[in-house]
Design a protein around this motif. Structure first.
Motif, PDB file in Angstrom:
ATOM      1  N   ALA A   1       5.182 -27.453  -9.762  1.00 33.37           N
ATOM      2  CA  ALA A   1       5.685 -26.387 -10.640  1.00 33.37           C
ATOM      3  C   ALA A   1       7.149 -26.627 -10.984  1.00 33.37           C
ATOM      4  O   ALA A   1       7.582 -26.448 -12.130  1.00 33.37           O
ATOM      5  N   PHE A   2       7.936 -27.064  -9.990  1.00 33.43           N
ATOM      6  CA  PHE A   2       9.348 -27.378 -10.237  1.00 33.43           C
ATOM      7  C   PHE A   2       9.483 -28.532 -11.229  1.00 33.43           C
ATOM      8  O   PHE A   2      10.275 -28.469 -12.170  1.00 33.43           O
ATOM      9  N   VAL A   3       8.728 -29.615 -11.005  1.00 34.75           N
ATOM     10  CA  VAL A   3       8.838 -30.798 -11.859  1.00 34.75           C
ATOM     11  C   VAL A   3       8.498 -30.450 -13.299  1.00 34.75           C
ATOM     12  O   VAL A   3       9.197 -30.859 -14.240  1.00 34.75           O
ATOM     13  N   ARG A   4       7.444 -29.680 -13.487  1.00 34.23           N
ATOM     14  CA  ARG A   4       7.027 -29.336 -14.849  1.00 34.23           C
ATOM     15  C   ARG A   4       7.991 -28.381 -15.522  1.00 34.23           C
ATOM     16  O   ARG A   4       7.975 -28.228 -16.750  1.00 34.23           O
ATOM     17  N   GLN A   5       8.863 -27.756 -14.728  1.00 35.89           N
ATOM     18  CA  GLN A   5       9.928 -26.921 -15.296  1.00 35.89           C
ATOM     19  C   GLN A   5      11.259 -27.677 -15.354  1.00 35.89           C
ATOM     20  O   GLN A   5      12.298 -27.084 -15.641  1.00 35.89           O
ATOM     21  N   SER A   6      11.218 -28.979 -15.064  1.00 33.94           N
ATOM     22  CA  SER A   6      12.403 -29.844 -15.060  1.00 33.94           C
ATOM     23  C   SER A   6      13.406 -29.470 -13.979  1.00 33.94           C
ATOM     24  O   SER A   6      14.588 -29.819 -14.077  1.00 33.94           O
ATOM     25  N   ALA A   7      12.949 -28.775 -12.933  1.00 38.68           N
ATOM     26  CA  ALA A   7      13.814 -28.474 -11.786  1.00 38.68           C
ATOM     27  C   ALA A   7      13.640 -29.596 -10.762  1.00 38.68           C
ATOM     28  O   ALA A   7      13.071 -29.410  -9.677  1.00 38.68           O
ATOM     29  N   HIS A   8      14.125 -30.785 -11.116  1.00 36.80           N
ATOM     30  CA  HIS A   8      13.831 -31.972 -10.318  1.00 36.80           C
ATOM     31  C   HIS A   8      14.499 -31.938  -8.946  1.00 36.80           C
ATOM     32  O   HIS A   8      13.919 -32.380  -7.943  1.00 36.80           O
ATOM     33  N   GLY A   9      15.719 -31.440  -8.880  1.00 33.85           N
ATOM     34  CA  GLY A   9      16.402 -31.346  -7.591  1.00 33.85           C
ATOM     35  C   GLY A   9      15.686 -30.413  -6.633  1.00 33.85           C
ATOM     36  O   GLY A   9      15.551 -30.704  -5.439  1.00 33.85           O
ATOM     37  N   ALA A  10      15.201 -29.285  -7.156  1.00 37.88           N
ATOM     38  CA  ALA A  10      14.454 -28.347  -6.319  1.00 37.88           C
ATOM     39  C   ALA A  10      13.160 -28.971  -5.821  1.00 37.88           C
ATOM     40  O   ALA A  10      12.743 -28.754  -4.674  1.00 37.88           O
ATOM     41  N   ALA A  11      12.516 -29.773  -6.664  1.00 42.37           N
ATOM     42  CA  ALA A  11      11.277 -30.439  -6.255  1.00 42.37           C
ATOM     43  C   ALA A  11      11.534 -31.407  -5.105  1.00 42.37           C
ATOM     44  O   ALA A  11      10.793 -31.442  -4.113  1.00 42.37           O
ATOM     45  N   LEU A  12      12.607 -32.196  -5.218  1.00 47.62           N
ATOM     46  CA  LEU A  12      12.926 -33.151  -4.149  1.00 47.62           C
ATOM     47  C   LEU A  12      13.281 -32.435  -2.855  1.00 47.62           C
ATOM     48  O   LEU A  12      12.918 -32.887  -1.760  1.00 47.62           O
ATOM     49  N   SER A  13      13.976 -31.324  -2.957  1.00 47.16           N
ATOM     50  CA  SER A  13      14.326 -30.561  -1.749  1.00 47.16           C
ATOM     51  C   SER A  13      13.079 -30.023  -1.059  1.00 47.16           C
ATOM     52  O   SER A  13      12.987 -30.020   0.171  1.00 47.16           O
ATOM     53  N   ALA A  14      12.109 -29.573  -1.845  1.00 48.72           N
ATOM     54  CA  ALA A  14      10.870 -29.057  -1.269  1.00 48.72           C
ATOM     55  C   ALA A  14      10.070 -30.162  -0.595  1.00 48.72           C
ATOM     56  O   ALA A  14       9.456 -29.970   0.460  1.00 48.72           O
ATOM     57  N   LEU A  15      10.069 -31.359  -1.194  1.00 50.22           N
ATOM     58  CA  LEU A  15       9.262 -32.461  -0.680  1.00 50.22           C
ATOM     59  C   LEU A  15       9.915 -33.191   0.485  1.00 50.22           C
ATOM     60  O   LEU A  15       9.224 -33.827   1.289  1.00 50.22           O
ATOM     61  N   GLU A  16      11.232 -33.133   0.586  1.00 50.62           N
ATOM     62  CA  GLU A  16      11.965 -33.968   1.529  1.00 50.62           C
ATOM     63  C   GLU A  16      11.476 -33.884   2.969  1.00 50.62           C
ATOM     64  O   GLU A  16      11.319 -34.913   3.633  1.00 50.62           O
ATOM     65  N   PRO A  17      11.211 -32.692   3.542  1.00 49.77           N
ATOM     66  CA  PRO A  17      10.754 -32.661   4.943  1.00 49.77           C
ATOM     67  C   PRO A  17       9.466 -33.441   5.173  1.00 49.77           C
ATOM     68  O   PRO A  17       9.263 -33.983   6.260  1.00 49.77           O
ATOM     69  N   PHE A  18       8.601 -33.517   4.160  1.00 48.68           N
ATOM     70  CA  PHE A  18       7.346 -34.255   4.311  1.00 48.68           C
ATOM     71  C   PHE A  18       7.553 -35.747   4.062  1.00 48.68           C
ATOM     72  O   PHE A  18       6.979 -36.583   4.758  1.00 48.68           O
ATOM     73  N   LEU A  19       8.389 -36.096   3.070  1.00 49.03           N
ATOM     74  CA  LEU A  19       8.608 -37.496   2.737  1.00 49.03           C
ATOM     75  C   LEU A  19       9.316 -38.242   3.850  1.00 49.03           C
ATOM     76  O   LEU A  19       9.199 -39.468   3.964  1.00 49.03           O
ATOM     77  N   ALA A  20      10.074 -37.525   4.670  1.00 42.87           N
ATOM     78  CA  ALA A  20      10.814 -38.175   5.758  1.00 42.87           C
ATOM     79  C   ALA A  20       9.917 -38.592   6.905  1.00 42.87           C
ATOM     80  O   ALA A  20      10.340 -39.344   7.779  1.00 42.87           O
ATOM     81  N   ALA A  21       8.679 -38.125   6.932  1.00 46.20           N
ATOM     82  CA  ALA A  21       7.752 -38.450   8.026  1.00 46.20           C
ATOM     83  C   ALA A  21       6.719 -39.457   7.540  1.00 46.20           C
ATOM     84  O   ALA A  21       6.336 -39.448   6.363  1.00 46.20           O
ATOM     85  N   PRO A  22       6.258 -40.351   8.412  1.00 49.29           N
ATOM     86  CA  PRO A  22       5.240 -41.317   7.997  1.00 49.29           C
ATOM     87  C   PRO A  22       3.906 -40.635   7.714  1.00 49.29           C
ATOM     88  O   PRO A  22       3.589 -39.595   8.282  1.00 49.29           O
ATOM     89  N   GLY A  23       3.137 -41.222   6.816  1.00 47.71           N
ATOM     90  CA  GLY A  23       1.801 -40.718   6.538  1.00 47.71           C
ATOM     91  C   GLY A  23       1.751 -39.476   5.669  1.00 47.71           C
ATOM     92  O   GLY A  23       0.750 -38.754   5.669  1.00 47.71           O
ATOM     93  N   TYR A  24       2.806 -39.201   4.905  1.00 46.07           N
ATOM     94  CA  TYR A  24       2.795 -38.019   4.042  1.00 46.07           C
ATOM     95  C   TYR A  24       1.744 -38.186   2.946  1.00 46.07           C
ATOM     96  O   TYR A  24       1.354 -39.313   2.601  1.00 46.07           O
ATOM     97  N   PRO A  25       1.242 -37.076   2.356  1.00 43.21           N
ATOM     98  CA  PRO A  25       0.218 -37.182   1.310  1.00 43.21           C
ATOM     99  C   PRO A  25       0.707 -38.005   0.119  1.00 43.21           C
ATOM    100  O   PRO A  25       1.804 -37.751  -0.395  1.00 43.21           O
ATOM    101  N   PRO A  26      -0.053 -38.978  -0.353  1.00 44.85           N
ATOM    102  CA  PRO A  26       0.383 -39.801  -1.484  1.00 44.85           C
ATOM    103  C   PRO A  26       0.711 -38.995  -2.739  1.00 44.85           C
ATOM    104  O   PRO A  26       1.567 -39.391  -3.521  1.00 44.85           O
ATOM    105  N   ARG A  27       0.006 -37.857  -2.928  1.00 45.63           N
ATOM    106  CA  ARG A  27       0.319 -37.027  -4.094  1.00 45.63           C
ATOM    107  C   ARG A  27       1.794 -36.643  -4.093  1.00 45.63           C
ATOM    108  O   ARG A  27       2.437 -36.590  -5.146  1.00 45.63           O
ATOM    109  N   MET A  28       2.343 -36.392  -2.898  1.00 39.72           N
ATOM    110  CA  MET A  28       3.759 -36.029  -2.817  1.00 39.72           C
ATOM    111  C   MET A  28       4.644 -37.188  -3.265  1.00 39.72           C
ATOM    112  O   MET A  28       5.709 -36.974  -3.854  1.00 39.72           O
ATOM    113  N   GLY A  29       4.224 -38.424  -2.956  1.00 37.21           N
ATOM    114  CA  GLY A  29       5.000 -39.571  -3.400  1.00 37.21           C
ATOM    115  C   GLY A  29       5.073 -39.669  -4.912  1.00 37.21           C
ATOM    116  O   GLY A  29       6.123 -39.995  -5.474  1.00 37.21           O
TER     117      GLY A  29
END
Length: 449
Positions: free
Chosen positions: A64-92
């Motif tokens: 929802a953030f990305v489609r509203q061009s709120a790219h920084g907010a999207a990265l902040s939301a995803l960061e806790p998951f991206l920092a761990a191995p095996g995160y869902p590929p959709r998040m990547g």
């Protein structure tokens, strides 16, 4: 105001049953699918209040953030998951879209490629075209005929892929160290069938330690050149960032860069700054960087780091978190000692081989340069060359350098940090070696005291 009767009914049901997580999730997904982005964001936020660690809900909010061009907010939301191995590929893929929106094309391409290589079903052809990368495939690893090198745009935070022009013949002495590196890192790639018969894969980690200037970086470059592999020299500035989460992203991107260019030697200098003992850290985000480093060494799957040879160097191995010495990480510690007399003579020959020389007695110079490391010897030669250049300018012709020139320079040169390092190492060897980690140092320390 929603003009869809079905969505209005779902919203009313969610209002009457605010703690019904499946209902709120379904409402948010339907709003997102039909383009009601602000309403979808509100519902995803409400769902996250009920399930803060739900990956699917977080991914929906990020979309929802990305489609509203709120790219920084999207990265902040995803960061806790991206920092761990095996995160869902959709998040990547979502992170790649957000990074592209932030103008970070290289990192976006890395994130997209890594996600799609794990799950081809999440591929986004339109996004791939914008990143100008081909559709990914997932063949089993096999060393290519020649290493593929990333373009500068692919390099994360300044880390670059290069081709080393050195090999072990350019490293004087240290035969035991070179043999350790050859067996641990090089032979599994040079003779893969033999090692595969014993279940050994190409890849792994070696931690080189010793006093400053002893040639650890020199050895790493030579190992890459000996193999004909790509070489990535990682400095602290390539990883550390003042913003929380950015250092972890830089570290992940660096490993991804090495994986795309395998066989590759990935070299971390001054690694104690990135792998310090977590018990000594007061801030959570610095501990998280250590956790990320450990996760990258393990890889997201058993073959993730195959063909990636991880070398690290430090002057202070006793400050590195003990978890890095677990098998499969930096399970082999290699002591890089100051050069002995024979090695010092060999280093001097290499340093002087392209200079005008008279008949030289390098052994005589080596005998008066005890405790000198390679960096000290290079400084000694540079001083002698400066004096000889002044004489040559006055004479109007090149005057060959002599043994006496080097001896004179040695008299005015002191070894830099070896004595201080030895004193520290001696304390650890004699008083803090319950685990036996520093047994390799014991004979060497005893010879010096």
């Amino acid at each position: 105001m929603l003009d869809d009767a079905g969505l209005q009914a779902l919203r009313e049901a969610a209002r009457l049953s605010p703690d019904n997580l499946p209902l709120r999730r379904h409402l948010a997904e339907q709003l997102l699918a039909k383009g009601y982005l602000a309403d979808a964001e509100t519902e995803f936020r409400a769902a996250l209040m009920l399930a803060p660690k739900d990956a699917d809900i977080t991914a929906g909010l990020a979309e929802a953030f990305v489609r509203q061009s709120a790219h920084g907010a999207a990265l902040s939301a995803l960061e806790p998951f991206l920092a761990a191995p095996g995160y869902p590929p959709r998040m990547g893929v979502l992170a790649a879209r957000a990074l592209l929106g932030e103008g970070e094309t290289g990192r976006a391409a890395q994130r997209y490629h890594e996600a799609v290589s794990r799950d081809p079903s999440v591929a986004d052809p339109e996004l791939a075209a914008r990143l100008t990368i081909p559709a990914p495939s997932t063949p089993a690893y096999a060393p290519p005929p020649g290493p593929a090198y990333a373009t500068p745009a692919d390099a994360p935070s300044g880390a670059e892929v290069e081709k080393s022009k050195m090999n072990f013949a350019d490293v004087a002495g240290m035969e035991a160290v070179k043999e350790s590196l050859r067996v641990k890192l090089l032979l599994p790639i040079q003779q893969p069938d033999l090692f595969a018969a014993y279940g050994k894969r190409a890849g792994g980690g070696v931690l080189m330690y010793g006093p400053p200037g002893a040639g650890k970086t020199h050895l790493a470059r030579a190992a890459a050149g000996e193999l004909g592999a790509a070489f990535v020299n990682v400095g602290l500035a390539d990883i550390l960032d003042m913003y929380v989460g950015s250092s972890e992203r830089n570290l992940r991107a660096t490993f991804d860069l090495a994986r795309r260019n395998r066989p590759c030697v990935l070299f971390f200098d001054e690694v104690d700054a990135l792998a310090a003992r977590r018990s000594d850290m007061r801030q959570a985000h610095t501990r998280q960087l250590v956790n990320q480093f450990l996760a990258e060494l393990d890889g997201v799957d058993p073959n993730a780091n195959e063909g990636v040879l991880v070398l690290a160097a430090t002057n202070a191995p006793w400050y590195i978190d003990v978890a890095f010495r677990r098998p499969g990480r930096f399970d082999q510690l290699v002591f890089v000692p100051p050069p002995d007399a024979a090695a010092r003579a060999a280093i001097l020959r290499i340093l002087c081989r392209d200079k005008p020389l008279a008949e030289m007695d390098f052994d005589a110079v080596a005998r008066v340069t005890d405790f000198f490391v390679g960096a000290d010897l290079k400084g000694l030669v540079d001083r002698a060359v400066e004096v000889k250049l002044q004489q040559s300018i006055s004479a109007g012709r090149p005057i060959p350098m002599t043994t006496n020139d080097l001896l004179a320079a040695a008299q005015g040169t002191r070894p830099t940090a070896v004595r201080e390092w030895l004193a520290t190492a001696r304390n650890y060897v004699l008083h803090a070696n319950e685990s036996g980690a520093w047994d390799e140092l014991m004979p060497w320390i005893k010879r010096k005291w």
